[in-house]
Scaffold this motif. Structure first.
Motif, mmCIF file in Angstrom:
data_model
loop_
_atom_site.group_PDB
_atom_site.id
_atom_site.type_symbol
_atom_site.label_atom_id
_atom_site.label_comp_id
_atom_site.label_asym_id
_atom_site.label_seq_id
_atom_site.Cartn_x
_atom_site.Cartn_y
_atom_site.Cartn_z
ATOM 1 N N LYS A 431 0.394 -1.045 -0.029
ATOM 2 C CA LYS A 431 0.001 -0.189 0.020
ATOM 3 C C LYS A 431 1.145 1.360 -0.357
ATOM 4 C CE LYS A 431 -4.351 -2.389 2.133
ATOM 5 N NZ LYS A 431 -4.878 -2.067 3.654
ATOM 6 N N GLN A 432 2.002 1.391 0.149
ATOM 7 C CA GLN A 432 3.049 2.101 0.350
ATOM 8 C C GLN A 432 3.285 3.145 -0.626
ATOM 9 O OE1 GLN A 432 5.680 1.586 3.585
ATOM 10 N NE2 GLN A 432 4.484 1.637 5.942
ATOM 11 N N ASN A 433 3.832 1.694 -0.907
ATOM 12 C CA ASN A 433 4.627 1.710 -2.953
ATOM 13 C C ASN A 433 4.128 0.205 -3.305
ATOM 14 O OD1 ASN A 433 6.512 2.350 -4.741
ATOM 15 N ND2 ASN A 433 8.486 1.881 -3.463
ATOM 16 N N PRO A 434 3.109 0.633 -4.363
ATOM 17 C CA PRO A 434 3.083 -0.708 -5.095
ATOM 18 C C PRO A 434 4.101 -0.531 -6.804
ATOM 19 C CG PRO A 434 1.997 1.445 -5.581
ATOM 20 C CD PRO A 434 2.510 1.768 -4.127
ATOM 21 N N LYS A 435 5.217 -0.225 -5.997
ATOM 22 C CA LYS A 435 5.811 -0.649 -7.489
ATOM 23 C C LYS A 435 6.225 -2.106 -7.679
ATOM 24 C CE LYS A 435 9.446 1.055 -9.897
ATOM 25 N NZ LYS A 435 10.880 2.101 -10.384
ATOM 26 N N THR A 436 7.080 -1.981 -6.575
ATOM 27 C CA THR A 436 6.753 -3.746 -6.588
ATOM 28 C C THR A 436 5.844 -4.509 -6.009
ATOM 29 O OG1 THR A 436 9.358 -3.647 -5.259
ATOM 30 C CG2 THR A 436 8.039 -5.918 -4.815
ATOM 31 N N LEU A 437 5.143 -5.463 -6.835
ATOM 32 C CA LEU A 437 4.109 -6.203 -6.272
ATOM 33 C C LEU A 437 4.245 -7.425 -5.524
ATOM 34 C CD1 LEU A 437 3.010 -6.995 -10.129
ATOM 35 C CD2 LEU A 437 2.265 -5.055 -8.870
ATOM 36 N N PHE A 438 3.573 -7.449 -4.324
ATOM 37 C CA PHE A 438 3.108 -8.583 -3.316
ATOM 38 C C PHE A 438 2.562 -9.145 -3.498
ATOM 39 C CE2 PHE A 438 6.593 -5.190 -2.102
ATOM 40 C CZ PHE A 438 7.027 -5.873 -1.203
ATOM 41 N N GLN A 439 3.027 -10.676 -2.802
ATOM 42 C CA GLN A 439 1.244 -11.834 -3.389
ATOM 43 C C GLN A 439 1.576 -12.448 -1.979
ATOM 44 O OE1 GLN A 439 2.778 -12.031 -7.785
ATOM 45 N NE2 GLN A 439 2.038 -13.226 -7.758
ATOM 46 N N VAL A 440 0.695 -12.661 -1.163
ATOM 47 C CA VAL A 440 1.010 -13.911 -0.581
ATOM 48 C C VAL A 440 -0.001 -15.737 -1.327
ATOM 49 C CG1 VAL A 440 0.156 -14.532 2.014
ATOM 50 C CG2 VAL A 440 0.963 -12.824 1.278
ATOM 51 N N VAL A 441 0.981 -16.542 -0.604
ATOM 52 C CA VAL A 441 0.433 -17.820 -1.073
ATOM 53 C C VAL A 441 -0.310 -18.598 0.308
ATOM 54 C CG1 VAL A 441 0.859 -19.550 -2.859
ATOM 55 C CG2 VAL A 441 1.095 -17.901 -3.316
ATOM 56 N N ARG A 442 -0.917 -18.480 0.876
ATOM 57 C CA ARG A 442 -1.771 -20.279 1.874
ATOM 58 C C ARG A 442 -1.199 -21.205 1.189
ATOM 59 N NH1 ARG A 442 -5.952 -16.523 5.350
ATOM 60 N NH2 ARG A 442 -4.691 -14.978 5.983
ATOM 61 N N PHE A 443 -0.755 -22.064 1.979
ATOM 62 C CA PHE A 443 -1.009 -24.195 1.739
ATOM 63 C C PHE A 443 -1.124 -24.280 3.241
ATOM 64 C CE2 PHE A 443 3.074 -22.988 -0.280
ATOM 65 C CZ PHE A 443 4.142 -23.833 -0.090
ATOM 66 N N GLY A 444 -1.073 -25.464 3.330
ATOM 67 C CA GLY A 444 -1.751 -27.052 4.371
ATOM 68 C C GLY A 444 0.057 -27.120 4.464
ATOM 69 N N ASN A 445 -0.091 -27.902 4.977
ATOM 70 C CA ASN A 445 0.829 -29.264 5.141
ATOM 71 C C ASN A 445 1.208 -29.913 4.254
ATOM 72 O OD1 ASN A 445 1.230 -29.511 8.244
ATOM 73 N ND2 ASN A 445 -0.877 -29.779 8.160
#
Length: 630
Positions: A431-445
């Protein structure tokens, strides 16, 4: 030798034309020599022989090996015969006054030619197989094949040449197949009759030839086989069988992964290649379970360089050696470093300026992080993410992908809460600097990872038991390490910034059922290897979630990926979180839990320490030793 073989095949095909042509006239005239058609027989051979030479090369007849003659070879024969039949039809229609040909010959000749050319090849294969395998058939260990479909049929034919195995019967739940034979082996009933079939044939081995069967069917077949005292093997997937890559060496004992029913992941390689080809990539935790598999998957897409960041020296050495063995042309840079060390991370980013960062470094073991290690979990999982993410922004990296966990959803333990803080860090920085795209990936065991219960159960079974399960109702999601890594790559190619991707983990698995299956697959019963329940460990909950209660998901073009809208943190600012996780002063477990609750309101710790000044076990041990010396 090769030229001689081709010459003999060529002469056989030309001889087939002569025999079929003359034989057609003999059949037509009841084996009386047709003196009236002698000139037709002689002159007609010339165009037919020329046609045979041209059609045989066109159809590729001399590419196949007679020893392994099969449907493709017969298809080539049919093409050549059809060409000859077409030429004969043209002769009969256009040259009747010069070359009278009875109409029945137009039908008889191609039939005889097909029988001679095709039959010759099949007969040669049968003769060679009889000669090569006549002393081996029926000599191997008797084995029952479960599944009389395509995979079963191919497997039976493959095993016919094996001196080690002798297929004696098949079983299949399809009642329409009962009593029928497949390559001379009878389908003797359904899976539930497996024990009787094993006893009838005195067999102690079973092969699962059902690569596309659902998990309940595989589990039932395995249970019936192991309860009857049989060893259970399986074959590769149907795609490998159909491609012809199956071999006797491909048969292996059934693993617990086979019974969980995870389908093969299909990712859009073109999109991933567009993202990764020619790029400088950096992977933190590159020697860990997920990190190392990510590196192996990344190597397929021709990156310019893969920077391997890992704090464990031996793990770093192993992944470096893997690249040297399997992808020696891929430029890799193995770098020892701690993600919490800002000076080291800034140095790495300055030297290599990566385009894409996969942040897999983390402490993941729930009970270990819960007791006396809570602050280290905060520093490694949250501070480490902050340091690497800020370095990525400072170097104008294109993408930053955080590998998160299902334990970040409604966390009940320190590990899950710290991973949720890491997610908040990424969301806030984007949100502060969207020039670098941040992504999160969640998974289990993931199956086979360093924190998975499967290696633990295997060692317990090897020691003779007992197998320890925390609770009879505890469930977990599972997926294979390659599957998880591939979906991470797919998500990174799909993301546009700020998303939290959730992987389709399938159906949850009861851990006690997992333990029972592993015991059976190891050839033991629960009487021989008992299961004991030890109670939930610190921070552990009965079931894991992939979505928090107030979170909604959106579909993506990939069926196993969804995008989540996550809840915002409590009444705190990113500056508060940054200052806290960057504080160098040590904080005890209770203080860490209290502060995590402020950052992550949905965090509900299930375990509390007994006090603020509990002496660590090492202190108690030293005190005890000193007392003995006194």
């Amino acid at each position: 030798m090769m030229h001689m073989r081709l010459l003999l095949v060529f002469l056989f095909d030309l001889g087939s034309v002569v025999v079929a042509w003359v034989g057609a006239f003999l059949f037509r005239f009841n084996f009386d020599w047709p003196f009236y058609y002698e000139s037709t027989i002689a002159l007609g051979l010339i165009p037919l022989v020329i046609t045979q030479i041209i059609a045989s090369r066109w159809a590729g007849l001399y590419r196949g090996m007679w020893t392994f003659a099969s449907i493709p070879d017969l298809r080539r024969v049919l093409k050549a015969v059809l060409a000859s039949a077409l030429v004969l039809l043209m002769l009969a229609a256009l040259a009747r006054s010069y070359l009278p040909i009875p109409r029945s010959i137009v039908i008889l000749y191609p039939i005889l030619l097909l029988l001679i050319m095709g039959g010759g090849r099949i007969s040669w294969r049968m003769l060679k197989e009889h000669y090569l395998y006549r002393n081996e058939k029926g000599q191997g260990k008797p084995i029952i094949v479960i599944g009389a479909g395509t995979a079963g049929a191919m497997l039976v034919r493959e095993l016919e040449r094996s001196p080690e195995w002798n297929v004696v019967a098949l079983v299949d739940d399809d009642r329409s197949k009962w009593g029928l034979e497949l390559s001379g082996r009878r389908v003797e009933g359904g899976i539930d009759s497996l024990a009787d079939v094993l006893a009838r044939w005195q067999a102690q081995h079973v092969i699962l030839a059902m690569p596309s069967a659902p998990p309940p069917v595989l589990q039932r077949a395995t249970t019936n086989a192991t309860q009857a005292g049989a060893n259970v093997f399986t074959v590769p997937g149907l795609s490998e069988l159909m491609s012809g890559r199956v071999s006797i060496n491909s048969i292996r004992p059934v693993r617990i992964q086979d019974l969980l029913g995870r389908e093969t992941v299909k990712i859009e390689d073109d999109h991933v290649a567009t993202l990764l080809a020619g790029k400088r990539l950096l992977v933190t935790g590159a020697g860990g379970s997920i990190g190392s598999e990510l590196c192996r998957q990344l190597a397929r897409f021709n990156p310019a360089v893969v920077v391997l960041v890992e704090s464990n020296e031996y793990a770093l050495y192993r992944i470096e050696q893997w690249f040297k063995t399997y992808y020696p042309n891929t430029h890799t840079v193995p770098l020892a470093g701690d993600v919490k060390d800002r000076t080291r991370m800034e140095n790495i980013f300055h030297n290599w300026n990566p385009h894409i960062i996969y942040h897999a470094a983390a402490y993941k073991h729930v009970p270990l992080m819960e007791v006396d290690n809570a602050w280290e979990a905060v520093r490694n999982n949250a501070l480490g993410t902050l340091v690497v993410a800020q370095c990525a922004q400072a170097s104008n990296a294109e993408r930053f992908i955080l590998i998160s966990t299902d334990k970040a959803v409604n966390p009940t333990n320190v590990m899950g809460a710290t991973k949720r803080v890491a997610e908040i860090v990424c969301e806030s920085l984007y949100k502060q600097n969207p020039k670098t795209l941040f992504q999160v990936v969640r998974f289990g065991n993931v199956l086979g990872s360093t924190g998975s219960v499967i290696p633990k159960f295997q060692k317990q079974i090897e020691r003779g038991g007992p197998v320890t399960v925390t609770h009879p109702d505890i469930t977990r999601y599972f997926m294979s390490i390659p599957e998880a890594a591939q979906l991470v790559l797919q998500a990174s190619a799909m993301g546009k910034g700020g998303e939290v991707f959730v992987l389709d983990m399938g159906e949850p698995v009861k851990i006690v059922d997992l333990a029972r299956n592993m015991i059976r697959l190891s050839g033991f019963t629960e009487e021989e290897i008992p299961i004991t329940f030890t109670g939930l460990r610190p921070g552990e909950k009965l079931y894991e979630e992939l979505l928090a209660d107030t979170e909604a998901t959106l579909e993506t073009p990939h069926e196993k990926l969804r995008i989540m809208q996550s809840r915002q943190p409590g009444h705190v600012t990113f500056q508060n979180i940054q200052e806290w996780i960057s504080d160098s002063a040590y904080k005890n477990d209770q203080e860490v839990r209290t502060q995590l609750k402020a950052w992550v309101p949905e965090y509900q710790p299930t375990w509390q320490s007994t006090g603020h000044n509990v002496e660590p076990p090492c202190t108690e041990l030293l005190t005890s030793m000193n007392q003995k010396e006194m």
